[in-house]
Scaffold this motif. Structure first.
Motif, PDB file in Angstrom:
ATOM      1  N   ALA A   1       0.838  -1.212   0.000  1.00 25.95           N
ATOM      2  CA  ALA A   1       0.000   0.000   0.000  1.00 25.95           C
ATOM      3  C   ALA A   1       0.866   1.252   0.000  1.00 25.95           C
ATOM      4  O   ALA A   1       1.925   1.302   0.644  1.00 25.95           O
ATOM      5  CB  ALA A   1      -0.923  -0.015   1.214  1.00 25.95           C
ATOM      6  N   GLN A   2       0.421   2.245  -0.729  1.00 29.39           N
ATOM      7  CA  GLN A   2       1.143   3.509  -0.822  1.00 29.39           C
ATOM      8  C   GLN A   2       0.181   4.646  -0.462  1.00 29.39           C
ATOM      9  O   GLN A   2      -0.602   5.081  -1.289  1.00 29.39           O
ATOM     10  CB  GLN A   2       1.688   3.713  -2.239  1.00 29.39           C
ATOM     11  N   SER A   3       0.218   5.069   0.768  1.00 22.64           N
ATOM     12  CA  SER A   3      -0.612   6.184   1.198  1.00 22.64           C
ATOM     13  C   SER A   3       0.076   6.872   2.366  1.00 22.64           C
ATOM     14  O   SER A   3       1.090   6.395   2.885  1.00 22.64           O
ATOM     15  CB  SER A   3      -2.012   5.713   1.614  1.00 22.64           C
ATOM     16  N   ARG A   4      -0.489   7.957   2.793  1.00 21.16           N
ATOM     17  CA  ARG A   4       0.069   8.713   3.914  1.00 21.16           C
ATOM     18  C   ARG A   4       0.173   7.871   5.182  1.00 21.16           C
ATOM     19  O   ARG A   4       1.072   8.055   5.992  1.00 21.16           O
ATOM     20  CB  ARG A   4      -0.812   9.935   4.143  1.00 21.16           C
ATOM     21  N   PHE A   5      -0.749   6.935   5.331  1.00 21.16           N
ATOM     22  CA  PHE A   5      -0.809   6.156   6.569  1.00 21.16           C
ATOM     23  C   PHE A   5      -0.407   4.696   6.387  1.00 21.16           C
ATOM     24  O   PHE A   5      -0.668   3.866   7.258  1.00 21.16           O
ATOM     25  CB  PHE A   5      -2.221   6.224   7.147  1.00 21.16           C
ATOM     26  N   SER A   6       0.226   4.374   5.284  1.00 23.97           N
ATOM     27  CA  SER A   6       0.545   2.977   4.987  1.00 23.97           C
ATOM     28  C   SER A   6       1.420   2.321   6.054  1.00 23.97           C
ATOM     29  O   SER A   6       1.114   1.219   6.526  1.00 23.97           O
ATOM     30  CB  SER A   6       1.237   2.868   3.619  1.00 23.97           C
ATOM     31  N   ILE A   7       2.491   2.987   6.438  1.00 27.34           N
ATOM     32  CA  ILE A   7       3.401   2.369   7.406  1.00 27.34           C
ATOM     33  C   ILE A   7       2.741   2.275   8.774  1.00 27.34           C
ATOM     34  O   ILE A   7       2.919   1.293   9.501  1.00 27.34           O
ATOM     35  CB  ILE A   7       4.745   3.125   7.471  1.00 27.34           C
ATOM     36  N   ARG A   8       1.953   3.289   9.132  1.00 29.66           N
ATOM     37  CA  ARG A   8       1.216   3.233  10.405  1.00 29.66           C
ATOM     38  C   ARG A   8       0.288   2.040  10.423  1.00 29.66           C
ATOM     39  O   ARG A   8       0.255   1.265  11.400  1.00 29.66           O
ATOM     40  CB  ARG A   8       0.413   4.511  10.606  1.00 29.66           C
ATOM     41  N   ASN A   9      -0.474   1.860   9.356  1.00 26.03           N
ATOM     42  CA  ASN A   9      -1.435   0.762   9.303  1.00 26.03           C
ATOM     43  C   ASN A   9      -0.742  -0.592   9.331  1.00 26.03           C
ATOM     44  O   ASN A   9      -1.196  -1.524  10.007  1.00 26.03           O
ATOM     45  CB  ASN A   9      -2.301   0.880   8.051  1.00 26.03           C
ATOM     46  N   GLU A  10       0.350  -0.710   8.592  1.00 21.94           N
ATOM     47  CA  GLU A  10       1.079  -1.974   8.578  1.00 21.94           C
ATOM     48  C   GLU A  10       1.561  -2.336   9.975  1.00 21.94           C
ATOM     49  O   GLU A  10       1.417  -3.479  10.431  1.00 21.94           O
ATOM     50  CB  GLU A  10       2.266  -1.896   7.621  1.00 21.94           C
ATOM     51  N   ILE A  11       2.119  -1.367  10.681  1.00 23.16           N
ATOM     52  CA  ILE A  11       2.610  -1.624  12.033  1.00 23.16           C
ATOM     53  C   ILE A  11       1.467  -1.983  12.971  1.00 23.16           C
ATOM     54  O   ILE A  11       1.561  -2.954  13.744  1.00 23.16           O
ATOM     55  CB  ILE A  11       3.380  -0.402  12.569  1.00 23.16           C
TER      56      ILE A  11
ATOM     57  N   PRO B   1       1.211   9.554  22.105  1.00 22.48           N
ATOM     58  CA  PRO B   1       0.699   8.305  21.529  1.00 22.48           C
ATOM     59  C   PRO B   1       1.492   7.903  20.295  1.00 22.48           C
ATOM     60  O   PRO B   1       1.919   8.760  19.511  1.00 22.48           O
ATOM     61  CB  PRO B   1      -0.748   8.642  21.173  1.00 22.48           C
ATOM     62  N   VAL B   2       1.664   6.616  20.121  1.00 30.64           N
ATOM     63  CA  VAL B   2       2.416   6.107  18.970  1.00 30.64           C
ATOM     64  C   VAL B   2       1.610   6.261  17.684  1.00 30.64           C
ATOM     65  O   VAL B   2       2.138   6.666  16.652  1.00 30.64           O
ATOM     66  CB  VAL B   2       2.797   4.625  19.181  1.00 30.64           C
ATOM     67  N   PHE B   3       0.326   5.975  17.762  1.00 31.87           N
ATOM     68  CA  PHE B   3      -0.490   5.960  16.549  1.00 31.87           C
ATOM     69  C   PHE B   3      -1.479   7.125  16.540  1.00 31.87           C
ATOM     70  O   PHE B   3      -2.259   7.300  17.475  1.00 31.87           O
ATOM     71  CB  PHE B   3      -1.217   4.625  16.434  1.00 31.87           C
ATOM     72  N   LEU B   4      -1.413   7.899  15.467  1.00 30.28           N
ATOM     73  CA  LEU B   4      -2.214   9.108  15.344  1.00 30.28           C
ATOM     74  C   LEU B   4      -3.228   8.973  14.219  1.00 30.28           C
ATOM     75  O   LEU B   4      -2.999   8.252  13.233  1.00 30.28           O
ATOM     76  CB  LEU B   4      -1.306  10.311  15.060  1.00 30.28           C
ATOM     77  N   ASN B   5      -4.336   9.701  14.346  1.00 29.24           N
ATOM     78  CA  ASN B   5      -5.315   9.722  13.267  1.00 29.24           C
ATOM     79  C   ASN B   5      -4.970  10.821  12.268  1.00 29.24           C
ATOM     80  O   ASN B   5      -3.924  11.469  12.375  1.00 29.24           O
ATOM     81  CB  ASN B   5      -6.738   9.891  13.829  1.00 29.24           C
TER      82      ASN B   5
END
Length: 205
Positions: free
Chosen positions: A44-54, A122-126
């Protein structure tokens, strides 16, 4: 739980369990589902791809609860030791990070602004750069499932914790028993779930 106590190969997926003619509701992702999900997350290539993968690989490889994931702060993440520390209801547990996730977390952390990586942040942001909540996590997961070609109505983020438990039992039969799994998943009582194989049935709550 000491680091290195168990191993988990996320590329192996989930094998076949013999249920001896018992019908049960499938509450985890099988090997095909998991591979399909991970393949999408990795390409996936998006702004949040790496966040979602993790996020979703963490749920599938550590046994984290949804609430624990969204409340995770940087002071709980120890990249050098490859562990995360979870405090829940006065109980502390140390969970090993899968080696695949360590460089991903390091890259993700490096992409954030300085004020976003303070120990208490927080590690994960919206998308609004605020901490995620369980509802937001569920919305993201449904979107990821749909884009990965998986049925978004069948699974929730909680099913990744169930998937972790099944993987643990199948890949670490010599080291993992119900007590170990209880500790990893932070269930208050061993009777809050029952895990059986062969002539037994599987339930997670």
């Amino acid at each position: 739980m000491n680091k290195g106590y168990y191993s988990l190969n996320i590329s192996n997926g989930i094998g076949i369990i013999e249920w001896d003619e018992l019908f049960i509701l499938r509450i985890w992702l099988n090997s095909t589902d998991l591979k399909q999900l991970f393949d999408y997350l990795e390409r996936a290539q998006s702004r949040f791809s790496i966040r979602n993968e993790i996020m979703f690989k963490l749920l599938a490889t550590t046994g984290l609860r949804r609430s624990e994931l969204v409340s995770l702060t940087w002071e709980q993440v120890h990249l050098v030791n490859e562990t995360i520390r979870i405090d829940r209801k006065g109980k502390k547990r140390i969970l090993p990070l899968h080696p695949h996730l360590v460089p991903l977390l390091a890259s993700y952390k490096a992409s954030l602004r300085a004020y976003q990586i303070y120990p208490t942040e927080p590690v994960f942001l919206n998308k609004n750069r605020k901490a995620l909540d369980p509802w937001g996590l569920n919305v993201i997961f449904k979107d990821v499932l749909k884009k990965a070609g998986l049925p978004p109505t069948r699974f929730t983020p909680h099913h990744l914790q169930n998937t972790f438990a099944i993987l643990m039992l199948q890949q670490n039969k010599e080291n993992v028993d119900l007590r170990t799994l209880q500790e990893l998943l932070c269930h208050e009582s061993i009777t809050s779930f029952q895990v059986y194989t062969h002539n037994w049935v599987v339930f997670f709550y």
